[in-house]
Design an enzyme around this catalytic site. Structure first.
Site, PDB file in Angstrom:
ATOM      1  N   LYS A 284       0.852  -1.193   0.000  1.00 35.33           N
ATOM      2  CA  LYS A 284       0.000   0.000   0.000  1.00 35.33           C
ATOM      3  C   LYS A 284       0.888   1.243   0.000  1.00 35.33           C
ATOM      4  O   LYS A 284       1.480   1.593   1.002  1.00 35.33           O
ATOM      5  CB  LYS A 284      -0.939  -0.016   1.203  1.00 35.33           C
ATOM      6  CG  LYS A 284      -1.907  -1.180   1.123  1.00 35.33           C
ATOM      7  CD  LYS A 284      -2.924  -1.180   2.248  1.00 35.33           C
ATOM      8  CE  LYS A 284      -3.844  -2.384   2.098  1.00 35.33           C
ATOM      9  NZ  LYS A 284      -3.628  -3.434   3.085  1.00 35.33           N
TER      10      LYS A 284
ATOM     11  N   TRP B   7      -2.784   0.607  -4.176  1.00 32.32           N
ATOM     12  CA  TRP B   7      -2.231  -0.741  -4.068  1.00 32.32           C
ATOM     13  C   TRP B   7      -1.278  -1.052  -5.215  1.00 32.32           C
ATOM     14  O   TRP B   7      -1.558  -0.746  -6.370  1.00 32.32           O
ATOM     15  CB  TRP B   7      -3.349  -1.775  -4.074  1.00 32.32           C
ATOM     16  CG  TRP B   7      -4.189  -1.770  -2.835  1.00 32.32           C
ATOM     17  CD1 TRP B   7      -4.089  -0.920  -1.770  1.00 32.32           C
ATOM     18  CD2 TRP B   7      -5.264  -2.666  -2.532  1.00 32.32           C
ATOM     19  NE1 TRP B   7      -5.032  -1.226  -0.822  1.00 32.32           N
ATOM     20  CE2 TRP B   7      -5.767  -2.286  -1.258  1.00 32.32           C
ATOM     21  CE3 TRP B   7      -5.854  -3.750  -3.189  1.00 32.32           C
ATOM     22  CZ2 TRP B   7      -6.827  -2.956  -0.648  1.00 32.32           C
ATOM     23  CZ3 TRP B   7      -6.903  -4.411  -2.588  1.00 32.32           C
ATOM     24  CH2 TRP B   7      -7.374  -4.024  -1.320  1.00 32.32           C
TER      25      TRP B   7
END
Ligand code: ADP
Length: 542
Positions: free
Chosen positions: A439, A444
């Protein structure tokens, strides 16, 4: 109004009955644990399986009892499976690659009463049998001549024990929802969790597995299940093989390139299934020896993401079709398989590999969706990724003993723990395990994409991407690399190779070279121990 069709419970032993009647002379060939290649047939396996069932019953085993197996893929293992299911007991495959203490924990959790064990694993069992409170019977899968001296209580040699039965036995019959088999997840985080298959789910799964755009099996096929029966049911091949009447070739304990090649060649294998590492070993063996694969038509590759380089080599150099597949123990295990839909058939080269590198689409019987953190369904646009959820008649609805209840929701969806996107044609692509995703600045980064890209570099043997804490971005990617023997690629070489092939902000902040990357008992990269190994690592960008 109810339909007026027959009640014919979907029981697993009916698969073996069918194999005996329709394909009785079809061969099952095993590389035995004692060494030699052993040949038998479905008719013979059926007969011996009835004897094993008769013998189990005489030893007092009954409906619902858990009977473990700690064994490689052989005809004897198949016989034992059907005998266990045929008396209504539950086969429980144990993964010998786990630590002995973990195996003991799992056996106690399942309350295994008996175990079929291969010679190779008798020493493991000797260490733990005393700690398994429920264990009453040990059957060593060998004959009298090979029976070892053992400290195991109540141990018998399979062939001797079997010889005391004549096979005059009728399979038990019961509700198709009765438990048939059990397998524990590998427990990379926390204790392993038990998955309990039913007769119905196993039979339906065998049908799904055999379908043309799944494994696409036929009685004319010669099937080599390299993937072990203890690794998620050998992906259903122990059931779909007899269902279809394909010749089975069981590799025993030898999975190296030369041993697998020998079976592919001498038995004229047309179809095989295994994890990527097995195929890497085979391809390396073929490159070293210059040998070809004249009989093999198709391989299913799954269990971990399959690098494009493997798909391309099989297809371009050996004319073998690759079907990339995804699944998990909780799904019996098949989830999706990657064959081409009509709209992709004309594609060639890289454009074809773009599709084949994905994990594919599900057969009838698996529904899937991706959601955000709040459970809202995400669009099928081939880029928006989220939590992958599934449901179907061969998907777990709970774990044994009620563990992990948070993974199952009220609408019957099971949260796989994988992160994926789905494209407009319905093809799913795994980008990560939810626990492994990096992250960075709230967005992501897919570790699988980075790894697959890095192993495309000719000097890289294996690569793993992990998130390292970063004061500005939260986390940034570190690429951990094992170099190929005799090669010395630098950090710059690898980053230059990757550059332009992923978004700039996905590029690793650093590359660390190691001698070895740790693996789990099912051959996956063990990200937890890798993260522990690099917990004090400081990125040069921080
Ligand atoms: P274990 O956790 O015991 O290793 P499984 O063999 O059931 O159990 O592993 C399932 C997991 O393996 C999936 O949830 C997924 O993360 C990974 N996996 C399986 N096939 C693929 C694939 N083709 N690509 C990427 N990941 C895969």
């Amino acid at each position: 109004m109810l339909g007026l069709m027959q009640e014919w419970p979907l029981l697993c032993h009916k698969l073996l009955d069918h194999a005996e009647r329709q394909h009785g002379s079809r061969e099952v060939v095993s590389r035995s644990i004692e060494g030699p290649i052993v040949r038998t047939t479905f008719a013979e396996i059926h007969h011996r399986s009835l004897k094993v069932a008769q013998r189990l019953e005489r030893d007092g085993f009954r409906l619902g009892d858990r009977v473990a197996t700690l064994a490689w893929n052989t005809a004897r293992h198949i016989e034992a499976w059907y005998a266990i299911m045929g008396i209504g007991a539950v086969y429980h495959t144990l993964n010998p690659r786990l630590f002995p203490e973990q195996i003991a924990w799992i056996m106690n959790n399942a309350e295994d009463k008996a175990i079929f064990v291969d010679l190779t694993f008798a020493p493991i069992l000797e260490k733990i049998a005393g700690a398994v409170r429920s264990l009453r019977r040990v059957i060593v899968l060998t004959d009298h001549a090979h029976m070892p001296q053992t400290s195991l209580a109540n141990a018998v040699a399979y062939e001797e024990w079997l010889a005391q039965a004549d096979g005059a036995f009728t399979w038990k019959t019961f509700d198709e929802n009765t438990a048939a088999g059990m397998c524990y997840t590998s427990g990379t985080t926390g204790d392993p969790k038990g998955v309990l298959y039913s007769h119905r789910s196993n039979v339906l799964h065998a049908m799904m597995a055999a379908m043309p755009d799944a494994m696409g099996l036929s009685t004319r096929d010669v099937v080599l299940p390299v993937v072990p029966m203890f690794h998620a049911n050998a992906w259903g091949l122990g059931q779909s093989g007899p269902m279809i009447g394909a010749k089975l070739v069981m590799p025993g304990c030898k999975m190296d390139g030369a041993s697998i090649y020998e079976l592919l060649d001498t038995e004229k294998v047309t179809f095989s299934a295994a994890v990527p590492t097995v195929w890497m070993m085979l391809l390396q063996y073929l490159e070293e020896t210059g040998k070809k694969l004249p009989y093999l038509k198709k391989v299913v590759i799954g269990g971990a993401s399959c690098p494009r380089a493997i798909i391309a080599k099989f297809q371009d150099n050996y004319d073998v079709q690759v079907v990339h597949a995804w699944g998990m123990t909780e799904m019996s295990p098949l989830g999706t398989l990657c064959t081409l839909k009509p709209q992709h058939e004309m594609r060639t080269g890289e454009a074809r590999l773009d599709v084949q590198g994905k994990q594919g689409f599900p057969p009838f019987g698996v529904e899937m969706k991706v959601t955000d953190d709040d459970g809202n369904a995400l669009p099928w646009d081939g880029k928006t990724f989220g939590h992958l959820k599934v449901r179907g008649p061969a998907v777990a609805r709970a774990y044994y003993g009620g563990d992990g209840a948070e993974q199952f929701d009220a609408d019957g969806w099971f949260d796989t723990g994988d992160v994926a996107h789905i494209d407009a044609s319905g093809y799913m692509q795994i980008t990560d395990r939810a626990k492994d995703v990096i992250k960075s600045g709230g967005e992501w980064i897919s570790t699988i994409d980075l790894e697959n890209l890095a192993v495309g570099h000719p000097d890289v043997a294996e690569a793993a991407a992990i998130g390292i804490p970063h004061s500005k971005w939260g986390e940034r990617p570190l690429l951990v690399v094992v170099r190929k023997p005799g090669r010395e690629p630098s950090k710059g070489d690898i980053l230059t190779f990757m550059s332009g092939k992923v978004a700039k902000w996905w590029m690793p902040d650093d590359v660390a070279f190691v001698g070895e990357i740790p693996h789990t008992a099912t051959g996956k990269i063990q990200k937890t121990s890798l993260r522990a190994q690099f917990k004090d690592y400081r990125l040069p960008t921080d």
